[in-house]
Every structure is written in C-alpha cells, then in structure tokens.
Design a protein around this motif. Structure first.
Motif, PDB file in Angstrom:
ATOM      1  N   ASN A  46       0.854  -1.182   0.000  1.00  0.00           N
ATOM      2  CA  ASN A  46       0.000   0.000   0.000  1.00  0.00           C
ATOM      3  C   ASN A  46       0.891   1.232   0.000  1.00  0.00           C
ATOM      4  OD1 ASN A  46      -2.010   1.936   0.237  1.00  0.00           O
ATOM      5  ND2 ASN A  46      -2.130   1.706   2.441  1.00  0.00           N
ATOM      6  N   LEU A  47       0.795   2.007  -1.049  1.00  0.00           N
ATOM      7  CA  LEU A  47       1.578   3.232  -1.157  1.00  0.00           C
ATOM      8  C   LEU A  47       0.626   4.432  -1.180  1.00  0.00           C
ATOM      9  CD1 LEU A  47       4.077   2.005  -3.909  1.00  0.00           C
ATOM     10  CD2 LEU A  47       4.459   2.106  -1.441  1.00  0.00           C
ATOM     11  N   GLY A  48       0.156   4.804   0.013  1.00  0.00           N
ATOM     12  CA  GLY A  48      -0.576   6.047   0.148  1.00  0.00           C
ATOM     13  C   GLY A  48      -2.078   6.000   0.340  1.00  0.00           C
ATOM     14  N   PHE A  49      -2.719   4.867   0.131  1.00  0.00           N
ATOM     15  CA  PHE A  49      -4.163   4.819   0.342  1.00  0.00           C
ATOM     16  C   PHE A  49      -4.484   4.864   1.837  1.00  0.00           C
ATOM     17  CE2 PHE A  49      -4.343   2.709  -3.910  1.00  0.00           C
ATOM     18  CZ  PHE A  49      -5.236   3.591  -4.515  1.00  0.00           C
ATOM     19  N   ALA A  50      -5.499   5.619   2.198  1.00  0.00           N
ATOM     20  CA  ALA A  50      -5.990   5.646   3.575  1.00  0.00           C
ATOM     21  C   ALA A  50      -6.644   4.301   3.883  1.00  0.00           C
ATOM     22  CB  ALA A  50      -7.009   6.768   3.743  1.00  0.00           C
ATOM     23  N   PRO A  51      -6.650   3.893   5.158  1.00  0.00           N
ATOM     24  CA  PRO A  51      -7.265   2.610   5.524  1.00  0.00           C
ATOM     25  C   PRO A  51      -8.701   2.461   5.020  1.00  0.00           C
ATOM     26  CG  PRO A  51      -6.031   3.470   7.373  1.00  0.00           C
ATOM     27  CD  PRO A  51      -6.029   4.550   6.317  1.00  0.00           C
ATOM     28  N   ARG A  52      -9.482   3.510   5.094  1.00  0.00           N
ATOM     29  CA  ARG A  52     -10.873   3.438   4.632  1.00  0.00           C
ATOM     30  C   ARG A  52     -10.932   3.151   3.131  1.00  0.00           C
ATOM     31  NH1 ARG A  52     -15.581   7.950   5.602  1.00  0.00           N
ATOM     32  NH2 ARG A  52     -17.166   6.871   4.411  1.00  0.00           N
ATOM     33  N   ASP A  53     -10.101   3.840   2.351  1.00  0.00           N
ATOM     34  CA  ASP A  53     -10.060   3.609   0.905  1.00  0.00           C
ATOM     35  C   ASP A  53      -9.595   2.193   0.597  1.00  0.00           C
ATOM     36  OD1 ASP A  53     -10.875   6.222   0.365  1.00  0.00           O
ATOM     37  OD2 ASP A  53      -8.813   6.961   0.287  1.00  0.00           O
ATOM     38  N   LEU A  54      -8.616   1.734   1.330  1.00  0.00           N
ATOM     39  CA  LEU A  54      -8.093   0.385   1.116  1.00  0.00           C
ATOM     40  C   LEU A  54      -9.169  -0.662   1.397  1.00  0.00           C
ATOM     41  CD1 LEU A  54      -5.381  -0.526   0.116  1.00  0.00           C
ATOM     42  CD2 LEU A  54      -4.649  -0.802   2.464  1.00  0.00           C
ATOM     43  N   GLY A  55      -9.965  -0.445   2.419  1.00  0.00           N
ATOM     44  CA  GLY A  55     -11.071  -1.356   2.705  1.00  0.00           C
ATOM     45  C   GLY A  55     -12.073  -1.397   1.560  1.00  0.00           C
ATOM     46  N   THR A  56     -12.370  -0.235   0.993  1.00  0.00           N
ATOM     47  CA  THR A  56     -13.280  -0.162  -0.152  1.00  0.00           C
ATOM     48  C   THR A  56     -12.693  -0.906  -1.344  1.00  0.00           C
ATOM     49  OG1 THR A  56     -14.149   1.956   0.616  1.00  0.00           O
ATOM     50  CG2 THR A  56     -14.449   1.440  -1.716  1.00  0.00           C
ATOM     51  N   ILE A  57     -11.416  -0.719  -1.580  1.00  0.00           N
ATOM     52  CA  ILE A  57     -10.728  -1.389  -2.692  1.00  0.00           C
ATOM     53  C   ILE A  57     -10.786  -2.900  -2.515  1.00  0.00           C
ATOM     54  CG2 ILE A  57      -8.459  -1.795  -3.726  1.00  0.00           C
ATOM     55  CD1 ILE A  57      -7.891   1.231  -3.065  1.00  0.00           C
ATOM     56  N   VAL A  58     -10.453  -3.375  -1.335  1.00  0.00           N
ATOM     57  CA  VAL A  58     -10.437  -4.818  -1.084  1.00  0.00           C
ATOM     58  C   VAL A  58     -11.829  -5.415  -1.258  1.00  0.00           C
ATOM     59  CG1 VAL A  58     -10.082  -6.576   0.703  1.00  0.00           C
ATOM     60  CG2 VAL A  58      -8.353  -4.807   0.340  1.00  0.00           C
ATOM     61  N   ARG A  59     -12.859  -4.722  -0.800  1.00  0.00           N
ATOM     62  CA  ARG A  59     -14.229  -5.216  -0.989  1.00  0.00           C
ATOM     63  C   ARG A  59     -14.564  -5.343  -2.473  1.00  0.00           C
ATOM     64  NH1 ARG A  59     -14.944  -2.210   3.564  1.00  0.00           N
ATOM     65  NH2 ARG A  59     -15.612  -0.326   2.465  1.00  0.00           N
ATOM     66  N   LYS A  60     -14.172  -4.361  -3.275  1.00  0.00           N
ATOM     67  CA  LYS A  60     -14.441  -4.409  -4.713  1.00  0.00           C
ATOM     68  C   LYS A  60     -13.649  -5.529  -5.378  1.00  0.00           C
ATOM     69  CE  LYS A  60     -16.617  -2.121  -7.395  1.00  0.00           C
ATOM     70  NZ  LYS A  60     -17.974  -2.394  -7.922  1.00  0.00           N
ATOM     71  N   ILE A  61     -12.404  -5.713  -4.982  1.00  0.00           N
ATOM     72  CA  ILE A  61     -11.570  -6.790  -5.540  1.00  0.00           C
ATOM     73  C   ILE A  61     -12.198  -8.136  -5.182  1.00  0.00           C
ATOM     74  CG2 ILE A  61      -9.314  -7.934  -5.459  1.00  0.00           C
ATOM     75  CD1 ILE A  61      -9.272  -5.214  -6.904  1.00  0.00           C
ATOM     76  N   ARG A  62     -12.634  -8.295  -3.950  1.00  0.00           N
ATOM     77  CA  ARG A  62     -13.266  -9.548  -3.517  1.00  0.00           C
ATOM     78  C   ARG A  62     -14.539  -9.813  -4.334  1.00  0.00           C
ATOM     79  NH1 ARG A  62     -13.131  -8.760   1.917  1.00  0.00           N
ATOM     80  NH2 ARG A  62     -11.094  -9.747   1.995  1.00  0.00           N
ATOM     81  N   GLU A  63     -15.316  -8.776  -4.554  1.00  0.00           N
ATOM     82  CA  GLU A  63     -16.561  -8.894  -5.320  1.00  0.00           C
ATOM     83  C   GLU A  63     -16.286  -9.299  -6.772  1.00  0.00           C
ATOM     84  OE1 GLU A  63     -19.194  -5.407  -7.207  1.00  0.00           O
ATOM     85  OE2 GLU A  63     -19.168  -5.399  -5.018  1.00  0.00           O
ATOM     86  N   ARG A  64     -15.233  -8.766  -7.350  1.00  0.00           N
ATOM     87  CA  ARG A  64     -14.910  -9.012  -8.755  1.00  0.00           C
ATOM     88  C   ARG A  64     -13.823 -10.065  -8.949  1.00  0.00           C
ATOM     89  NH1 ARG A  64     -17.030  -4.833 -12.036  1.00  0.00           N
ATOM     90  NH2 ARG A  64     -16.426  -6.253 -13.703  1.00  0.00           N
ATOM     91  N   ARG A  65     -13.429 -10.731  -7.888  1.00  0.00           N
ATOM     92  CA  ARG A  65     -12.313 -11.677  -7.923  1.00  0.00           C
ATOM     93  C   ARG A  65     -12.421 -12.721  -9.038  1.00  0.00           C
ATOM     94  NH1 ARG A  65     -11.406 -16.613  -5.452  1.00  0.00           N
ATOM     95  NH2 ARG A  65      -9.201 -17.074  -5.179  1.00  0.00           N
ATOM     96  N   PRO A  66     -13.556 -13.394  -9.240  1.00  0.00           N
ATOM     97  CA  PRO A  66     -13.616 -14.389 -10.319  1.00  0.00           C
ATOM     98  C   PRO A  66     -13.279 -13.801 -11.693  1.00  0.00           C
ATOM     99  CG  PRO A  66     -15.491 -14.665  -8.848  1.00  0.00           C
ATOM    100  CD  PRO A  66     -14.806 -13.380  -8.451  1.00  0.00           C
ATOM    101  N   ALA A  67     -13.814 -12.637 -11.998  1.00  0.00           N
ATOM    102  CA  ALA A  67     -13.536 -12.012 -13.291  1.00  0.00           C
ATOM    103  C   ALA A  67     -12.077 -11.562 -13.393  1.00  0.00           C
ATOM    104  CB  ALA A  67     -14.467 -10.825 -13.513  1.00  0.00           C
ATOM    105  N   LEU A  68     -11.522 -11.083 -12.286  1.00  0.00           N
ATOM    106  CA  LEU A  68     -10.125 -10.645 -12.296  1.00  0.00           C
ATOM    107  C   LEU A  68      -9.184 -11.836 -12.476  1.00  0.00           C
ATOM    108  CD1 LEU A  68     -10.344  -8.008  -9.432  1.00  0.00           C
ATOM    109  CD2 LEU A  68     -10.195  -7.560 -11.889  1.00  0.00           C
ATOM    110  N   LEU A  69      -9.486 -12.941 -11.811  1.00  0.00           N
ATOM    111  CA  LEU A  69      -8.680 -14.152 -11.994  1.00  0.00           C
ATOM    112  C   LEU A  69      -8.787 -14.673 -13.423  1.00  0.00           C
ATOM    113  CD1 LEU A  69      -9.242 -16.151  -8.703  1.00  0.00           C
ATOM    114  CD2 LEU A  69      -7.034 -15.507  -9.684  1.00  0.00           C
ATOM    115  N   GLU A  70      -9.964 -14.605 -13.992  1.00  0.00           N
ATOM    116  CA  GLU A  70     -10.150 -15.043 -15.370  1.00  0.00           C
ATOM    117  C   GLU A  70      -9.323 -14.171 -16.318  1.00  0.00           C
ATOM    118  OE1 GLU A  70     -13.673 -15.682 -18.699  1.00  0.00           O
ATOM    119  OE2 GLU A  70     -14.212 -15.269 -16.614  1.00  0.00           O
ATOM    120  N   ALA A  71      -9.333 -12.869 -16.092  1.00  0.00           N
ATOM    121  CA  ALA A  71      -8.547 -11.955 -16.930  1.00  0.00           C
ATOM    122  C   ALA A  71      -7.058 -12.257 -16.795  1.00  0.00           C
ATOM    123  CB  ALA A  71      -8.838 -10.509 -16.550  1.00  0.00           C
ATOM    124  N   TRP A  72      -6.602 -12.495 -15.559  1.00  0.00           N
ATOM    125  CA  TRP A  72      -5.191 -12.848 -15.314  1.00  0.00           C
ATOM    126  C   TRP A  72      -4.831 -14.122 -16.077  1.00  0.00           C
ATOM    127  CZ3 TRP A  72      -1.074 -10.919 -12.368  1.00  0.00           C
ATOM    128  CH2 TRP A  72      -0.004 -11.786 -12.185  1.00  0.00           C
TER     129      TRP A  72
END
Length: 80
Positions: A46-72
């Motif tokens: 983490n380079l600069g994101f506030a904890p609250r923003d990071l929590g929002t990011i992680v929730r979105k990544i978790r929600e979209r994880r299957p599609a992100l893994l498929e893209a990878w």
C-alpha cells in the motif's frame, strides 16, 4: 499493462511482466497505488491509500475476484 477494471476513479490492472508472480492486481488512483493478491484479497503493498479507501478497494476486488482471476489467466496463458 492491461487494465481490467475502472471504477470510481480507480484503475485496476496488472503489469505485463507480472506473470512469474502469483495472481494479483495493482490499483491506482491519483498518486496512490496498492497491490492486492487475488488468492485471498490480501494487501501486498500500500503506497498512500488511507485505511478506509483500502477497505473499499479490497471489498471491490473480492466482489470481482472471479472475473479478475479469469482476466489474469487469459492474459498470461500464452506467456508461460
């Protein structure tokens, strides 16, 4: 560096040279950047994101994880 998702000013992508590492994404917004592992949605860097923003990011990544893994997997399948 393929962008796999844009959302609320965030850009979620991976670097073309990242195929030797376990699946993960980078997230940038402004001058901040984070690296999130897709296996467990843990924050690797983490380079600069506030904890609250990071929590929002992680929730979105978790929600979209299957599609992100498929893209990878689609992107790096031909590069192994």
């Amino acid at each position: 560096m393929p962008t796999v998702l844009r959302w609320n000013g965030y850009r979620i992508f991976f670097y073309s040279a990242d195929g030797d590492e376990p699946p993960h994404v980078h997230v940038v917004r402004g001058d901040c950047e984070a690296k999130i592992w897709l296996s467990d949605c843990a924050v690797a860097i983490n380079l600069g994101f506030a904890p609250r923003d990071l929590g929002t990011i992680v929730r979105k990544i978790r929600e979209r994880r299957p599609a992100l893994l498929e893209a990878w997997n689609d992107y790096f399948a031909d590069r192994c």
